[in-house]
Design an enzyme around this catalytic site. Sequence first.
Site, PDB file in Angstrom:
ATOM      1  N   LYS A   1     -21.799 -38.449   5.701  1.00 48.80           N
ATOM      2  CA  LYS A   1     -23.479 -38.158   5.589  1.00 48.80           C
ATOM      3  C   LYS A   1     -23.719 -36.025   5.235  1.00 48.80           C
ATOM      4  CE  LYS A   1     -26.041 -40.629   8.266  1.00 48.80           C
ATOM      5  NZ  LYS A   1     -26.354 -41.828   8.038  1.00 48.80           N
TER       6      LYS A   1
ATOM      7  N   HIS B   1     -18.931 -52.222   9.922  1.00 50.16           N
ATOM      8  CA  HIS B   1     -19.220 -50.319   9.646  1.00 50.16           C
ATOM      9  C   HIS B   1     -18.010 -50.019  10.924  1.00 50.16           C
ATOM     10  CE1 HIS B   1     -21.529 -46.951   9.495  1.00 50.16           C
ATOM     11  NE2 HIS B   1     -21.228 -46.661  11.075  1.00 50.16           N
TER      12      HIS B   1
ATOM     13  N   TRP C   1     -27.083 -52.303   7.789  1.00 48.62           N
ATOM     14  CA  TRP C   1     -28.034 -51.416   8.130  1.00 48.62           C
ATOM     15  C   TRP C   1     -27.787 -49.937   6.718  1.00 48.62           C
ATOM     16  CZ3 TRP C   1     -31.999 -50.426  11.261  1.00 48.62           C
ATOM     17  CH2 TRP C   1     -32.070 -48.930  11.748  1.00 48.62           C
TER      18      TRP C   1
ATOM     19  N   SER D   1     -19.795 -42.952   8.428  1.00 47.01           N
ATOM     20  CA  SER D   1     -21.325 -42.870   8.439  1.00 47.01           C
ATOM     21  C   SER D   1     -22.478 -41.149   8.388  1.00 47.01           C
ATOM     22  CB  SER D   1     -20.905 -43.438  10.608  1.00 47.01           C
ATOM     23  OG  SER D   1     -22.319 -44.098  10.854  1.00 47.01           O
TER      24      SER D   1
HETATM   25  C1  GCU Z   1     -26.157 -44.689  13.880  1.00 50.77           C
HETATM   26  C2  GCU Z   1     -27.023 -44.004  12.780  1.00 50.77           C
HETATM   27  C3  GCU Z   1     -26.411 -43.886  11.548  1.00 50.77           C
HETATM   28  C4  GCU Z   1     -25.591 -43.083  11.315  1.00 50.77           C
HETATM   29  C5  GCU Z   1     -24.565 -44.070  12.213  1.00 50.77           C
HETATM   30  C6  GCU Z   1     -23.558 -43.452  12.849  1.00 50.77           C
HETATM   31  O1  GCU Z   1     -26.390 -46.327  13.107  1.00 50.77           O
HETATM   32  O2  GCU Z   1     -28.343 -45.047  12.553  1.00 50.77           O
HETATM   33  O3  GCU Z   1     -27.073 -43.240   9.991  1.00 50.77           O
HETATM   34  O4  GCU Z   1     -24.747 -43.727  10.027  1.00 50.77           O
HETATM   35  O5  GCU Z   1     -25.360 -44.158  13.313  1.00 50.77           O
HETATM   36  O6  GCU Z   1     -23.491 -42.646  12.133  1.00 50.77           O
HETATM   37  O7  GCU Z   1     -22.613 -43.480  13.212  1.00 50.77           O
END
Ligand code: GCU
Length: 436
Positions: free
Chosen positions: A276, A418, A363, A272
Amino acid sequence: MISLQPAKNGYLNSLPHLIWLLLLTSPVIGQTKFVANYDENKIPAYELPAILTMQDGTPVSTAQQWREKRRPELMDLFAKQVYGRSPEACPIQSKVISTTDAIQGKALRREVDVTFGGKSDSVTMRLLIYTPKDAKASPAFLTLNFQGNHSIDPDPSISLNSNWMRNRSGITENNLSSEKSRGVAASRWPVELIIDHGFALVTIYYGDIDPDFDDQFKNGVHSALRSEASSIPNEEKWGSIAGWSYGLSRAMDYLQQDNQIDGNRVAVFGHSRLGKTSLWAGASDERFKLVISNNSGCGGAALSRRAIGETIWRINTSFPHWFCDNYPLYNENERDCPVDQHQLIALIAPRAVYVASATEDRWADPKGEFLSALQADEVYRLLGTDGMGGSAPPEKMPQADQAIRSGTIGYHLRTGKHDVTTYDWEQYIAFAKRHL
Ligand code: GCU
């Protein structure tokens, strides 16, 4: 800094439009207004910026041109426009906190504090390190975790973290670590499986490096290295993703001195927002030999220009501290961004990279994550690897649970939500066995 490029669309030509624009840009009201698009038919027409063409239009056709010209150009663009520029590497100090047997004697478990910083202050991150018991210099997965090292395993001797921690309902400065939080994330961390396959696992609570809330960078690495970053223009200064990546590189500095770990065989993995982070860490620090992005989505592996699921505007509004202050220039204006995320994957070439999506994680735009990895294939092949495998890249996105992992770029779409599951880890371990 927020710009919606209103003039281009003529929004400022009338009062009603101005009011509409103000509503749209208001973080609070905007949040209730945002309805994510999940319809492929409503994706705006887009053209991806070419990976193998310089900004001035010069084509890049050799590995040398890539290495000497295009790669540095793209690194600079991502640093200045997306994640922010980080200060130079700083020295680290380390201290062993505990050493004990773990996993029924199959592993050695250590806690090591690594401290680094600048003139004003320092941060200390605690590395929880599992190494296969009788092995010398194991390959390792280096990862950040969301809920503290003690959350990955119920073992009562792992120290509780007393730093800032997020709670379920949002952002808080409370310390939520407690005996009850031991092992709460254990399903994401199959430590025994990892050890049984001969790998070390090194994990760090991400809040040790930078607490994950927008406080104008008063704490964490941004504060500790404030004077070192002072010459970087404000709009290009590092956000939290770059800060966490910087911490991963300092952890790597330590791993290179640890004789239980083979510093030349380290994979960086993240889920998540931490996916990144692993991508940016892998692009920025070529010592990572394998880079794994699990469900990283917007600002990670997913193509921003598809604007499906989470968008640049949405992410900058919800998490203004993750990226640099130039990034909101591309809010609802993806097409003007000089880069897109397929180029981030390409920056990892020719080192191995693995991108994973999940069917219910709309998402994060699974298709956009796949397309990014696919687009990077041309750079991998230019650099003499087999890219996604085979003599040419695949024509279609694979079915769920059919991992592509015969090449240097791996990809899978897991059934489910997710998350990080044992299925995901099984793919990463198999891939790492070939590449580390
Ligand atoms: C949120 C956010 C995402 C991210 C995620 C996480 O959903 O919008 O961009 O990847 O949190 O890190 O849990």
